[in-house]
Each structure stands twice: as C-alpha cells, then as structure tokens.
Design an enzyme around this catalytic site. Structure first.
Site, PDB file in Angstrom:
ATOM      1  N   VAL A   2      10.137  12.478  42.796  1.00  0.00           N
ATOM      2  CA  VAL A   2      10.030  13.201  41.540  1.00  0.00           C
ATOM      3  C   VAL A   2      10.887  12.509  40.493  1.00  0.00           C
ATOM      4  CG1 VAL A   2      10.522  15.387  40.365  1.00  0.00           C
ATOM      5  CG2 VAL A   2       9.646  15.398  42.701  1.00  0.00           C
ATOM      6  N   LYS A   3      10.309  12.292  39.305  1.00  0.00           N
ATOM      7  CA  LYS A   3      11.055  11.799  38.156  1.00  0.00           C
ATOM      8  C   LYS A   3      11.417  13.021  37.331  1.00  0.00           C
ATOM      9  CE  LYS A   3      10.389   8.887  34.083  1.00  0.00           C
ATOM     10  NZ  LYS A   3       9.400   8.038  33.396  1.00  0.00           N
ATOM     11  N   ALA A   4      12.709  13.300  37.196  1.00  0.00           N
ATOM     12  CA  ALA A   4      13.148  14.537  36.564  1.00  0.00           C
ATOM     13  C   ALA A   4      14.073  14.271  35.382  1.00  0.00           C
ATOM     14  CB  ALA A   4      13.861  15.419  37.588  1.00  0.00           C
ATOM     15  N   LEU A  26      14.449  10.928  41.087  1.00  0.00           N
ATOM     16  CA  LEU A  26      14.843   9.860  40.171  1.00  0.00           C
ATOM     17  C   LEU A  26      15.062  10.499  38.812  1.00  0.00           C
ATOM     18  CD1 LEU A  26      12.273   7.093  41.142  1.00  0.00           C
ATOM     19  CD2 LEU A  26      14.592   7.420  41.995  1.00  0.00           C
TER      20      LEU A  26
END
Length: 90
Positions: A2-4, A26
């Site tokens: 997950v890109k958060a 990430l």
C-alpha cells in the site's frame, strides 16, 4: 503493498501500519519540506513500522537529488539518525 499518505501527526503513523494488518506500507512524501524535516519524518515513520518510502518532489526538486537520495536511503536501510544523514548532504 500500500502506498499511503503521511499522517498530519507523524507520531500517529503506527495506526496506519496497524490498520494495514501486515501489508507492507510505502509512505508518500507529501509536500516539499526542508531537508531536516523530511529526514526526521522518514526516521519516525520507519521506526513505527513503515516498509519504505515513495518520495517525489522532495528528491526531484532538491538542489542535490543524488545527495538527498543517499541520505534518505541511509535512514531507511541503515537506520541512520537524521542528524547524521544531514551530513551526507554537505
């Protein structure tokens, strides 16, 4: 994976990691900030369990993109303290 987004309060990032329930997180860089701030924020989110970073403007728009990349990699991969990572920008 997950890109958060970063949290408004860096100390709360562990909540994002916990909510992901084992899925690697990430963290996005967010807006352009001073070198010390991005290095301190990176160290803090890594200490709270983030798996890595996905930064754009804080690297691309930096006056020394290679140097800030080295500094950030040292924080992420070696656990280097932000003050010591700042020295890599000289």
């Amino acid at each position: 994976m997950v890109k958060a987004d970063p949290t408004d309060t860096v100390a709360d990032y562990h909540k994002v990691v916990e909510a992901a329930a084992g899925v690697p997180i990430l963290v996005r860089g967010g807006g352009k900030v001073p070198d010390r701030e991005i290095l301190e924020r990176t160290a803090a989110i890594m200490e709270q369990g983030a798996s890595g970073i996905v930064y754009g403007r804080n690297i691309i728009q930096h006056e020394k993109p290679a140097a800030i990349t080295r500094a950030l990699m040292a924080v992420v991969h070696e656990g280097l303290a932000p003050d010591k990572a700042l020295a890599l920008l000289a």
